[in-house]
Design an enzyme around this catalytic site. Structure first.
Site, PDB file in Angstrom:
ATOM      1  N   GLU A 191       0.849  -1.195   0.000  1.00 49.54           N
ATOM      2  CA  GLU A 191       0.000   0.000   0.000  1.00 49.54           C
ATOM      3  C   GLU A 191       0.884   1.244   0.000  1.00 49.54           C
ATOM      4  O   GLU A 191       1.955   1.263   0.597  1.00 49.54           O
ATOM      5  CB  GLU A 191      -0.944  -0.013   1.206  1.00 49.54           C
ATOM      6  CG  GLU A 191      -0.289  -0.041   2.582  1.00 49.54           C
ATOM      7  CD  GLU A 191       0.094   1.332   3.100  1.00 49.54           C
ATOM      8  OE1 GLU A 191      -0.425   2.330   2.558  1.00 49.54           O
ATOM      9  OE2 GLU A 191       0.907   1.403   4.029  1.00 49.54           O
ATOM     10  N   LEU A 193      -0.722   4.388   0.612  1.00 45.54           N
ATOM     11  CA  LEU A 193      -1.688   5.383   1.068  1.00 45.54           C
ATOM     12  C   LEU A 193      -1.028   6.308   2.080  1.00 45.54           C
ATOM     13  O   LEU A 193      -0.495   5.860   3.092  1.00 45.54           O
ATOM     14  CB  LEU A 193      -2.898   4.698   1.721  1.00 45.54           C
ATOM     15  CG  LEU A 193      -3.641   3.648   0.891  1.00 45.54           C
ATOM     16  CD1 LEU A 193      -4.781   3.064   1.711  1.00 45.54           C
ATOM     17  CD2 LEU A 193      -4.157   4.245  -0.402  1.00 45.54           C
ATOM     18  N   GLU A 195      -1.257   8.676   5.128  1.00 43.97           N
ATOM     19  CA  GLU A 195      -2.233   8.953   6.177  1.00 43.97           C
ATOM     20  C   GLU A 195      -2.682  10.406   6.062  1.00 43.97           C
ATOM     21  O   GLU A 195      -1.890  11.314   5.842  1.00 43.97           O
ATOM     22  CB  GLU A 195      -1.634   8.686   7.559  1.00 43.97           C
ATOM     23  CG  GLU A 195      -1.540   7.206   7.866  1.00 43.97           C
ATOM     24  CD  GLU A 195      -1.278   6.940   9.335  1.00 43.97           C
ATOM     25  OE1 GLU A 195      -1.868   7.624  10.182  1.00 43.97           O
ATOM     26  OE2 GLU A 195      -0.472   6.040   9.628  1.00 43.97           O
ATOM     27  N   LYS A 246       8.405  -1.236  -1.413  1.00 37.30           N
ATOM     28  CA  LYS A 246       7.801  -0.425  -0.344  1.00 37.30           C
ATOM     29  C   LYS A 246       8.873   0.082   0.624  1.00 37.30           C
ATOM     30  O   LYS A 246       8.903   1.255   0.988  1.00 37.30           O
ATOM     31  CB  LYS A 246       6.747  -1.244   0.400  1.00 37.30           C
ATOM     32  CG  LYS A 246       6.070  -0.499   1.555  1.00 37.30           C
ATOM     33  CD  LYS A 246       5.347   0.754   1.067  1.00 37.30           C
ATOM     34  CE  LYS A 246       4.787   1.566   2.223  1.00 37.30           C
ATOM     35  NZ  LYS A 246       3.665   0.915   2.890  1.00 37.30           N
ATOM     36  N   ASN A 250       9.966   4.125   1.117  1.00 40.10           N
ATOM     37  CA  ASN A 250       9.849   4.831   2.392  1.00 40.10           C
ATOM     38  C   ASN A 250      11.204   5.256   2.935  1.00 40.10           C
ATOM     39  O   ASN A 250      11.346   6.347   3.506  1.00 40.10           O
ATOM     40  CB  ASN A 250       9.113   3.960   3.410  1.00 40.10           C
ATOM     41  CG  ASN A 250       7.608   3.999   3.219  1.00 40.10           C
ATOM     42  OD1 ASN A 250       7.101   4.757   2.388  1.00 40.10           O
ATOM     43  ND2 ASN A 250       6.884   3.196   3.956  1.00 40.10           N
ATOM     44  N   CYS A 302       4.883   4.448   9.470  1.00 39.60           N
ATOM     45  CA  CYS A 302       5.655   3.854   8.368  1.00 39.60           C
ATOM     46  C   CYS A 302       7.142   4.187   8.413  1.00 39.60           C
ATOM     47  O   CYS A 302       7.980   3.297   8.559  1.00 39.60           O
ATOM     48  CB  CYS A 302       5.067   4.290   7.035  1.00 39.60           C
ATOM     49  SG  CYS A 302       3.424   3.608   6.712  1.00 39.60           S
ATOM     50  N   ARG A 369       1.204   7.674  16.439  1.00 39.97           N
ATOM     51  CA  ARG A 369       2.299   6.715  16.511  1.00 39.97           C
ATOM     52  C   ARG A 369       3.590   7.344  15.988  1.00 39.97           C
ATOM     53  O   ARG A 369       3.629   7.867  14.885  1.00 39.97           O
ATOM     54  CB  ARG A 369       1.958   5.461  15.695  1.00 39.97           C
ATOM     55  CG  ARG A 369       0.902   4.586  16.324  1.00 39.97           C
ATOM     56  CD  ARG A 369       0.527   3.433  15.421  1.00 39.97           C
ATOM     57  NE  ARG A 369      -0.157   3.863  14.213  1.00 39.97           N
ATOM     58  CZ  ARG A 369      -0.539   3.043  13.239  1.00 39.97           C
ATOM     59  NH1 ARG A 369      -0.273   1.749  13.325  1.00 39.97           N
ATOM     60  NH2 ARG A 369      -1.176   3.511  12.181  1.00 39.97           N
TER      61      ARG A 369
END
Length: 472
Positions: A191, A193, A195, A246, A250, A302, A369
């Site tokens: 994913e 997406l 936040e 992924k 990131n 993430c 978080r």
């Protein structure tokens, strides 16, 4: 019909039943075509967090039959009662729409969610291990082991959670061991997406990455994402490549954030303005202007865990990733530096009161978080600082983390009453409209430490504030 709903020929079990019924009833070919257009996938989603719930609602909006599974009875009871359990811009409206339409349901039963599903999506957490900081796979392994018992017919199992390279192999082995006769494929479906923008990103993805090792599985995912055909890039790669993409993405973005924060420190020493520098950099098409906003460091669910997991995997494979290590270390120091700036602004003031605007790790979400704001507050609490905070959406989630160690205000002006310094820690747009004259009248001492560069420095100074921004 939603503009995102398109006919699909997938949903093999339902379609085969329809064909049999049509044959027996002598229904015309025209009506068969119509029924086929109604046959969407049955999708089970394991996990109803910041990935699972927006994904489930989005797939339901596309016309699929979605069942979300979660082991927390209270969460499922709330969702069944029509109470959304997290904040995402635009999510609540779509949630209610699809609940009322019967396209999305919620259960604690793995059997109910997985049995007869065309696709099962694993969207559970992979938090950092408390010691090694590698991705903790216990929830992934538990989900794979449990779902194996309930597979009926051919099913694609997709991992949407961010998982270490090779996890697809592990899931395959777990399912095959538990259910040797299961007919399934495992794919990686990472994913992307953001936040706060999850709903927007679901319907307007930059790209869809699919790690599938069989043509049969690729065809199922192609059909799932048919509404996006011609609207975005769909990349089919090896499963292990998809799992790496992924983490690589990131980690790169985290490095970019760390870089601009270091450049902001340089600007503060040399008299340059980081806003102008970042704008000039961003005009270079090779660099781009995204993730060039200096601030108190990266956070959320993430970047911190994914950079640490990537560093762990690199060590396990004897690869020295110096840039990622520098970003991790620099990000930790960054939050300490911001706390020190806030304390410097109230140096010499007895029992200073600190007003904090922003608790979520970014605007548009209630997620705290790994929030830089929460970590900065933690640093301030170590010296028994008197803190009152306000956030438009994250007050509840912040309270779960720090409880009554800080005070909570009903709005940003109540937060400022008798404060000695205002610290802006999250980039909510409403903070930009702060009435500086009103703020000055409410505060005991006129100090602003703006860790997001939201407030106009010149206007703040005109209102009598001592203003400290980032990279200025």
């Amino acid at each position: 019909m939603s503009p995102w709903q398109r006919p699909s020929s997938v949903g093999s079990r339902k379609l085969n039943s329809a064909k049999a019924w049509i044959k027996q009833s002598h229904i015309s070919k025209h009506k068969l075509t119509y029924l086929r257009r109604l046959c969407k996938m049955k999708v089970g989603i394991i996990g109803t967090g910041y990935v699972g719930l927006p994904t489930g609602v989005g797939l339901a909006e596309l016309g699929n039959e979605v069942i979300c599974i979660d082991r927390e009875p209270k969460k499922i009871e709330a969702l069944k009662a029509g109470k959304i359990t997290l904040y995402e811009d635009g999510l609540e409206e779509l949630f209610h729409k699809n609940v009322e339409a019967g396209r999305i349901k919620f259960t604690t039963s793995m059997k109910e969610g997985v049995e007869n599903a065309d696709l099962v999506i694993i969207a559970v957490g992979t938090p950092p291990h408390p010691v090694t900081k590698e991705a903790d796979m216990k929830y992934i392994h538990a989900a794979a082991t449990e779902l194996a018992e309930h597979l009926t017919g051919y099913t694609v199992i997709a991992t949407k959670s961010t998982v270490p390279v090779g996890t697809g192999d592990d899931i395959e082995a777990l399912i095959a061991k538990r259910n040797p006769f299961a007919d399934f494929d495992v794919v990686s479906l990472p994913e992307f997406l953001r936040e706060g923008f999850a709903v927007h990103d679901f319907f307007h993805p930059d790209r869809i990455v699919v790690g599938a090792n069989t043509e049969k599985a690729r065809n199922v995912i192609k059909e799932l994402y048919k509404p996006f055909e011609g609207k975005t890039n769909m990349l089919f790669v090896k499963r292990r490549s998809s799992e790496t993409i992924k983490y690589a993405s990131n980690a790169f973005l985290a490095i970019k954030i760390h870089y601009i924060n270091e450049m902001a420190n340089f600007c503060e020493k040399t008299g340059a303005d980081i806003s102008e520098v970042a704008k000039g950099m961003g005009l270079d098409s090779r660099i781009g202007n995204r993730f060039l906003n200096p601030g108190p460091g990266y956070g959320g669910s993430c970047f911190p865990k994914d950079t640490m997991a990537m560093a762990y995997m690199a060590r396990q494979n004897d690869v020295d990733m110096t840039l990622i290590k520098a970003a991790i270390d620099g990000n930790t120091k960054r939050k300490q530096q911001m706390a020190e700036r806030i304390l410097e602004a109230v140096k010499g003031i007895e029992k200073p009161k600190i007003a904090v605007l922003g608790l979520a790790f970014k605007d548009g979400t209630d997620d705290c978080r790994e929030s830089p704001a929460m970590e900065i507050i933690g640093n301030l609490l170590e010296i028994n600082a008197n803190i009152t905070a306000y956030d438009p959406k994250a007050m509840g989630t912040a309270c779960q983390l720090v409880g009554d160690k800080i005070g909570y205000a009903d709005d940003m002006y109540a937060c400022l009453k008798d404060a000695d310094v205002l610290a802006v820690l999250t980039e909510w747009s409403e903070f930009k409209s702060l009435d500086l004259a009103k703020a000055a009248a409410l505060m005991r001492h006129k100090n602003i430490v703006d860790c997001r560069n939201l407030i106009n420095a010149d206007e703040a100074k005109k209102s009598g504030f001592v203003y400290k921004g980032i990279g200025k």
